[in-house]
Structures are given as structure tokens and as C-alpha cells.
Scaffold this active site. Structure first.
Site, PDB file in Angstrom:
ATOM      1  CB  CYS A  19       6.263   7.069   0.669  1.00 15.36           C
ATOM      2  SG  CYS A  19       5.777   5.421   0.135  1.00 15.36           S
ATOM      3  CB  CYS A  31       4.192   4.797  -2.611  1.00 11.98           C
ATOM      4  SG  CYS A  31       3.237   5.805  -1.482  1.00 11.98           S
ATOM      5  CB  CYS A  84       0.045  17.204  -1.724  1.00 12.33           C
ATOM      6  SG  CYS A  84       0.759  15.575  -1.939  1.00 12.33           S
TER       7      CYS A  84
END
Length: 162
Positions: free
Chosen positions: A9, A88, A96
């Protein structure tokens, strides 16, 4: 072999921390060899006090919880993640790192309980904890050793739809 799960998140102060704590709580309680971690792309550096309250109220250990950067888990020597879950919407949209082992990925969206008005936050954190706990209990009970990544992906997707 321990199964590792990473929950992301953006600020790593509420939802991802709730998920990490609930997954590890269930794993320990059920004697399952699995461990969750949480992190964020822009960690706040603190765990939200309402998250600590919600977890403590139901007897979940909060001693090891902290707000961390997700890059820690992409470094050499970090545990290899089998599953990476964003909780989220802003974290799901962020790039990522490439995780070693090409883990299963999923996005389970939860509203931010810290965005609620002060007088509603305790209730919102508890409701979020309950919703996350339900999915983490399902996740931790999967037969990880018996599932290849394709089958695991299908199961993680199914849990996310529950």
C-alpha cells in the site's frame, strides 16, 4: 519451505499493515508455515495508531509492525515472495520492482480508513480489519505446496472476489 506474502500500500501505515498482521496471526494460530510482510512505495514511517488499536483489540501481536519501503523486499537476500498483493488503488497503479521468482500478483482494493472523519475512524479501521482478516484467513489456508503459480493465481483471484 515457508511461503512468503508481500502486501503493498502506498504509505504502508494502515491497510497493508492490517493485512500483514492478520495473515501472520492466522498462520501462527493455525500452525501454517507462511509469513506475510508489508511495505509501501512512499512509506509514512509510522503505523497508524488506529490500526494498532484495531489489531490490539482482538489480541493480534503488533510488536513487530513498522512502515517500510517496498524496495527492501527486492534486494538480494530478501525473502522470495510467492504472492504480492496491493490493497490500495494508488499502489496498484505504481510500478513495482521485479520480484525474484515471478510471484503471483493480485489487487484487493479497500477504502482508506484513515480518510474517514476522526469520529468515524475507529469504526472504519475495525471494519477494514474484519474485511482484510476474512481474506487473509482464506489465503493462509491455501495448500501452497500443492499449487503451481497458475493454480495459486486462480485461488488468489477467487479470494479477491469474495
Amino acid at each position: 519451505m515457508t511461503t512468503h506474502v508481500l502486501v503493498l500500500c502506498t504509505h504502508n501505515s494502515a491497510r497493508s499493515v492490517l493485512a500483514e498482521a492478520m495473515f501472520n496471526h492466522w498462520a501462527q494460530k493455525l500452525g501454517i508455515d507462511a509469513k506475510a510482510f508489508s511495505a509501501g512505495a512512499a512509506p509514512s514511517g509510522r503505523v497508524h495508531p488506529r490500526a494498532i488499536e484495531a489489531l490490539s483489540a482482538v489480541g493480534v501481536d503488533v510488536a513487530q509492525l513498522s512502515s517500510k519501503n517496498m524496495d527492501l523486499f527486492a534486494e538480494v537476500g530478501a525473502p522470495e515472495m510467492r504472492v504480492v498483493i496491493t490493497v490500495c488503488d494508488s499502489a496498484a497503479a505504481q510500478p513495482c520492482p521485479m520480484w525474484p521468482g515471478a510471484p503471483v500478483r493480485a489487487h484487493w482494493s479497500y477504502p482508506d480508513p484513515s480518510a474517514a472523519p476522526d469520529e468515524e475512524q475507529a469504526q472504519r479501521f475495525e471494519l477494514t480489519r474484519q474485511a482484510i482478516a476474512y481474506r487473509m484467513l482464506q489465503l493462509v489456508q491455501l495448500p501452497f505446496a500443492q499449487l503451481d503459480n497458475q493454480a495459486l493465481q486462480a485461488q488468489v483471484r477467487r479470494i479477491g472476489e469474495s
